[in-house]
Write a protein that holds these residues in place. Structure first.
Motif, short mmCIF file in Angstrom:
data_model
loop_
_atom_site.label_atom_id
_atom_site.label_comp_id
_atom_site.label_asym_id
_atom_site.label_seq_id
_atom_site.Cartn_x
_atom_site.Cartn_y
_atom_site.Cartn_z
N ASP A 237 17.51 -15.15 -0.87
CA ASP A 237 16.09 -15.17 -0.49
C ASP A 237 15.18 -14.68 -1.62
N TRP A 238 15.33 -15.28 -2.79
CA TRP A 238 14.54 -14.83 -3.92
C TRP A 238 13.06 -15.12 -3.77
N SER A 239 12.70 -16.04 -2.92
CA SER A 239 11.28 -16.33 -2.73
C SER A 239 10.53 -15.15 -2.11
N TYR A 240 11.26 -14.32 -1.38
CA TYR A 240 10.65 -13.13 -0.77
C TYR A 240 10.80 -11.89 -1.63
N ALA A 241 11.71 -11.91 -2.59
CA ALA A 241 12.15 -10.70 -3.28
C ALA A 241 11.04 -9.95 -4.00
N TRP A 242 9.96 -10.61 -4.37
CA TRP A 242 8.91 -9.92 -5.11
C TRP A 242 8.12 -8.97 -4.22
N ILE A 243 8.06 -9.24 -2.92
CA ILE A 243 7.23 -8.43 -2.02
C ILE A 243 7.75 -7.00 -1.91
N PRO A 244 9.06 -6.76 -1.67
CA PRO A 244 9.53 -5.38 -1.61
C PRO A 244 9.62 -4.69 -2.97
N VAL A 245 9.25 -5.38 -4.03
CA VAL A 245 9.12 -4.75 -5.34
C VAL A 245 7.65 -4.42 -5.61
N VAL A 246 6.79 -5.41 -5.49
CA VAL A 246 5.37 -5.23 -5.80
C VAL A 246 4.68 -4.35 -4.75
N GLY A 247 4.99 -4.57 -3.47
CA GLY A 247 4.33 -3.80 -2.41
C GLY A 247 4.51 -2.30 -2.56
N PRO A 248 5.75 -1.81 -2.70
CA PRO A 248 5.93 -0.37 -2.88
C PRO A 248 5.29 0.18 -4.17
N LEU A 249 5.29 -0.59 -5.24
CA LEU A 249 4.65 -0.12 -6.47
C LEU A 249 3.14 0.02 -6.26
N ILE A 250 2.54 -0.94 -5.58
CA ILE A 250 1.11 -0.81 -5.27
C ILE A 250 0.89 0.40 -4.36
N GLY A 251 1.76 0.55 -3.35
CA GLY A 251 1.64 1.69 -2.45
C GLY A 251 1.80 3.01 -3.17
N GLY A 252 2.71 3.06 -4.15
CA GLY A 252 2.88 4.28 -4.93
C GLY A 252 1.64 4.64 -5.71
N ALA A 253 1.01 3.62 -6.32
CA ALA A 253 -0.21 3.87 -7.09
C ALA A 253 -1.35 4.30 -6.18
N ILE A 254 -1.49 3.66 -5.03
CA ILE A 254 -2.56 4.03 -4.09
C ILE A 254 -2.33 5.43 -3.56
N GLY A 255 -1.08 5.74 -3.19
CA GLY A 255 -0.77 7.07 -2.68
C GLY A 255 -1.09 8.15 -3.70
N ALA A 256 -0.75 7.91 -4.97
CA ALA A 256 -1.05 8.88 -6.02
C ALA A 256 -2.56 9.02 -6.22
N GLY A 257 -3.27 7.89 -6.13
CA GLY A 257 -4.71 7.94 -6.27
C GLY A 257 -5.37 8.75 -5.16
N ILE A 258 -4.91 8.53 -3.93
CA ILE A 258 -5.44 9.31 -2.81
C ILE A 258 -5.16 10.80 -3.01
N TYR A 259 -3.94 11.09 -3.46
CA TYR A 259 -3.58 12.50 -3.68
C TYR A 259 -4.48 13.14 -4.74
N ASN A 260 -4.71 12.43 -5.85
CA ASN A 260 -5.53 13.00 -6.92
C ASN A 260 -6.97 13.22 -6.49
N VAL A 261 -7.47 12.37 -5.62
CA VAL A 261 -8.84 12.49 -5.15
C VAL A 261 -8.97 13.57 -4.07
N ALA A 262 -8.04 13.57 -3.13
CA ALA A 262 -8.20 14.41 -1.94
C ALA A 262 -7.50 15.76 -2.02
N PHE A 263 -6.39 15.85 -2.79
CA PHE A 263 -5.57 17.06 -2.74
C PHE A 263 -5.48 17.83 -4.06
N ALA A 264 -5.62 17.13 -5.18
CA ALA A 264 -5.41 17.79 -6.48
C ALA A 264 -6.57 18.72 -6.83
#
Length: 264
Positions: A237-264
């Protein structure tokens, strides 16, 4: 932490993570397993305990990132990118080793499952849930779910959003509750907290896509699935394989951004 400690720690830790996490998926999926049909609750808790075990084993060496999304988030938080490639390499290699070990541990069950006509089809075979899932997932073989994730409903926007949302929750939990005293990885208490957060994500947000929330966790085992000499294994199922790679990386960046704004 030296580069060799990071690489060895992430390789061992991610291998343990995938061995135990993929192992519970194999236990629940394969016909000749004693845990056959144990259900989603077993999978969610199995992955949570896998995270806890892997963190405690690898934490002293590498800080137990075990996930490129966590590594990315920590790099954004601290502004230090020097060790990111080493972490990524160890995580991907470890994920592949762990997936291969699942195959070894369940070797007989894989063979029995994939030569069963009710699973893979053949003259006189009846339609089964496994075949229905295989058809729905468009190229995903009947045991791919042991190795990698896949959506119940294929919708690129929804599938990507689900992975992003789940990863943001994970990253916020890691950054606010999970870090060790140095702030460069998971601590002892943080490993336990993160394990239960993973269980919560699995139970609450895992239904649509199987909650990869970790690029290495999905990509490494998918590569192993493609390479293993499994009879009647079907596609990876390589046609789907990019989503569980790109999605978590985007989520990681967003999560870090939220942390830097709200908690750091």
């Amino acid at each position: 932490m030296s580069s060799s400690d990071i690489f060895i720690g992430e390789t061992i830790g991610t291998a343990i993570l995938i061995l135990l996490g993929g192992g519970v998926c194999a236990a629940v999926t394969l016909k000749a397993s004693k845990a056959r049909n144990a259900g989603w609750l077993a999978i969610a808790f199995g992955w949570g305990f896998a995270v806890m075990t892997a963190v405690y084993i690898s934490g002293p060496l590498s800080g137990a990132h075990l996930n490129p999304a966590v590594t990315l988030a920590l790099a954004i938080k601290d502004g230090d990118w020097s060790d990111v490639p080493i972490y990524f390499a160890g995580q991907l290699l470890g994920a592949m080793i762990g997936a291969a070990l699942v195959w070894v541990a369940y070797y007989g069950q894989f063979h029995a499952h994939l030569t069963d006509k009710e699973i893979v089809g053949g003259p006189g075979a009846q339609a089964t849930a496994a075949k229905a899932v295989e058809a729905q997932e468009k190229g995903a073989g009947p045991v791919l779910g042991i190795f990698s994730t896949g959506p119940e409903i294929r919708n690129v926007v929804q599938n990507l959003a689900t992975e992003i949302i789940g990863t943001v929750v994970l990253i916020l939990a890691v950054l606010t509750q999970g870090l060790n005293a140095k702030g460069d990885g998971l601590g002892v208490l943080g490993g336990l907290i993160t394990a239960f957060v993973v269980v919560s994500i699995g139970l609450s947000l895992g239904g649509p896509t199987g909650y990869a929330i970790n690029p290495a966790r999905d990509l490494g085992p998918r590569i192993v699935h493609a390479l293993l000499p499994l009879p009647n294994k079907g596609g990876s199922d390589w046609s789907y394989a990019w989503i569980p790679v790109v999605g978590p990386l985007i989520g990681g960046a967003i999560g870090a951004g939220i942390y830097n704004v709200a908690f750091a």
